[in-house]
Scaffold this motif. Sequence first.
Motif, short mmCIF file in Angstrom:
data_model
loop_
_atom_site.label_atom_id
_atom_site.label_comp_id
_atom_site.label_asym_id
_atom_site.label_seq_id
_atom_site.Cartn_x
_atom_site.Cartn_y
_atom_site.Cartn_z
N LEU A 1 -13.75 7.60 13.05
CA LEU A 1 -12.95 6.61 13.78
C LEU A 1 -13.48 5.23 13.43
CD1 LEU A 1 -10.80 5.91 15.91
CD2 LEU A 1 -12.55 6.28 17.68
N LYS B 1 -12.98 1.19 19.81
CA LYS B 1 -13.46 2.51 19.37
C LYS B 1 -14.37 3.16 20.41
CE LYS B 1 -15.45 0.84 15.68
NZ LYS B 1 -15.19 -0.59 15.92
N VAL C 1 -17.76 7.44 15.51
CA VAL C 1 -17.60 6.01 15.28
C VAL C 1 -18.84 5.55 14.53
CG1 VAL C 1 -17.54 3.75 16.37
CG2 VAL C 1 -16.19 5.62 17.32
#
Length: 546
Positions: free
Chosen positions: A41, A49, A200
């Motif tokens: 992501l 995020k 992330v």
Amino acid sequence: MTTHPGTTASVTCSALGFGWPDGTPVFDGLQTSFGPGRTGLIGLNGSGKSTLLKLIAGELTPTSGSVRTQGEVGYLPQNITLDTGRRVDDVLGIAATRAALHAIEAGDTAEEHFTAVGDDWDVEERATATLGSLGLGHIGLDRTVGEISGGESVLLRLAALLLARPEVLLLDEPTNNLDLYARRRLHQAVAAWSGVLIVVSHDRELLDLADQIADLRAGTITWYGGNFTDYEEALAAQQEAAERTVRAAESDVRRQKRDLADAQMKLARRKRYGQKMNESKREPKIVMGLRKQQAEVSAGKHRGLHEERLAGAKDRLDEALEAVRDDDEIRIDLPHTAVPAGRTVLTLRDATLRHGARVEGGFDVHGPERVALLGRNGAGKTTLLRTLAGELDPVEGEASAQVPLRFLPQRLDVLEDTLSVAGNVARFAPTATNNQIRARLAHFLFRGARADQNAGTLSGGERFRATLATLMLAEPAPQLLMLDEPTNNLDMASVRKLTSALDSYRGALLVASHDVPFLRSIGITRWMLLDGGLHETDPDAEDLLT
């Protein structure tokens, strides 16, 4: 959050909305889902995020819509704070099971002990194996968190999640502040993951383990198959096509403007002709009036048609421009930072540093060398840089720079928060005029009013860029630049901007970092390992994992 045993693990966001208490919106009607596999992501700093991971983990509540999960969720937040007094087995979530197991082994056959153990008779073996897979085999289950390093505590929290065997694993910037050794252990754990994983990260090597990339931009996710390298290639092709569309749309706008101008000229000629006919009274008044009325209606339709076409062309241009991303690069000429190839810019001799690090013999940097400084967390990299910068005195030996130097610390405390970006640069370049400062800042993407923003209001990426500008534009021009973990907490776009800025720098560079892809991108010429002493190494050497 709901769990559906026996079904395929997944995460589904339906018309998801979320905003902060001050009214700042983050998501408005987000529709997306995550299935099995590893998802990277990505997105700009501040795009949401971390907020999305917290919504999935149940740490935040949507203001509208819903997040549904199928399967147990494990969440590793970006900032981990563990009680230093907690034991390792407690962090791993197995303290009660171990206690019951030990009681049974000691002959206590109380029913509650068997209930506590359940089927988990090999809990200690599994825990030890999991710790070993993350390079934590040397940590005993009875030790406390206060006895291990910060990087090890991140891996310990990950070990706890792996032991819990969640179907959905959420990792938020897991490699931040991890040394090269710990990063590679984490990479191995991610590569072996078989459930739903959403990570992330700005760690390129980690993102290259992803099966797909989810690009979060303006509250919407765009999906790309493959890893981060595949994403970059696909995005480059998209941007090339978008730029072609922009050029075609710009050409169409120019053509429609020309057509409208031509039409207006023709109408003006007709109007002048009608006025002449009227003045000469060559036709009856009623005929001339009818002609004038017809001409005005025809002219209005003609002008309206061309104006409509021009408006349509402008709309198509606006649409095309929206598809082109703002990927401005920092491009600035810094001739005064240049250093002759043979010149010695830095000298270190038989130095003992604070906190015990020792550099035997000598270490010199010559000319515009680009040196990477590697080493485990706690090896003394920051202490070494602060000593070279003159912020700390060596306990023994000599550490000196022979050219003007600037040091960019991890904590980014160079800027005065109450001053503007331009004001901060002026502090370090007192002889530069306001116009000169603003012209130079424009190259660092602080244009117009952006140069007047107070440093205290800048985002993380902007603050880093402002700090970099302040140091690189300082007087005298720095011929040695030292950076301490510069890519920590930077999104991928900010890392690209940093790389482009360093491309313009002509002096010597000394960078402490665990981000090997970034180090390669800036043209490192020498790799140094601080491990008790300071010696040259190969960043791909297998012994860096041991």
